[in-house]
Write a protein that holds these residues in place. Structure first.
Motif: not given
Length: 105
Positions: A45-52, A29-37, A62-63
Motif C-alpha cells: 500500500l505504501v509503495r503503490e501510494e507513492l507510485e500512483e 479503482d482502489t489504490v494498490g497493485g500486485f505484491l512484489s516478492g 498534496e496528491i
C-alpha cells in the motif's frame, strides 16, 4: 499501519483514483497493485501510494497522480461509484459494512 485495511481511508471516506488505461479505462479503482516478492500488504500500500498518487496518506497531503490514473476523489464509503474490479468492490463493501456496524474505520 496495522489499523489500515487495504486502501486509503479517512473515517467513513475512501480515496479512489480513476483508471487512465485498460483494462476498464475510466472506471474508479482502489489504490494498490500486485505484491512484489515477500512484500506485505501494508508495504504494498505504501509503495503503490507513492507510485500512483505521489504520497503517503494522511489525506491532507498534496496528491500527484501517476500516468496510471486520470483523476481522484474522496467518496463516502456508503455512497461510492461502482469500482473497476469485483474483488475491490467486495473488499470496499465489506469495509463499509464493518464501519457502519462498529462506527469506526
Amino acid at each position: 499501519m496495522k489499523d489500515w485495511k487495504f486502501c486509503p481511508r479517512c473515517g467513513d471516506r475512501i480515496l479512489l483514483p480513476r483508471r487512465e488505461h485498460e483494462p476498464r479505462k475510466g472506471s474508479w479503482d482502489t489504490v494498490g497493485g500486485f505484491l512484489s516478492g515477500a512484500e506485505t500488504a501494508e508495504d504494498n500500500l505504501v509503495r503503490e501510494e507513492l507510485e500512483e498518487i505521489g504520497c503517503e496518506l494522511p489525506p491532507d497531503v498534496e496528491i500527484v497522480l501517476s500516468e496510471e490514473n486520470s483523476e481522484y476523489a474522496w467518496f463516502p464509503l456508503d455512497d461510492r461509484p461502482p469500482l473497476a474490479f469485483a474483488d475491490c468492490e467486495a473488499a470496499v463493501a465489506a469495509s463499509a459494512a464493518l464501519t457502519s456496524r462498529t462506527g469506526s474505520a
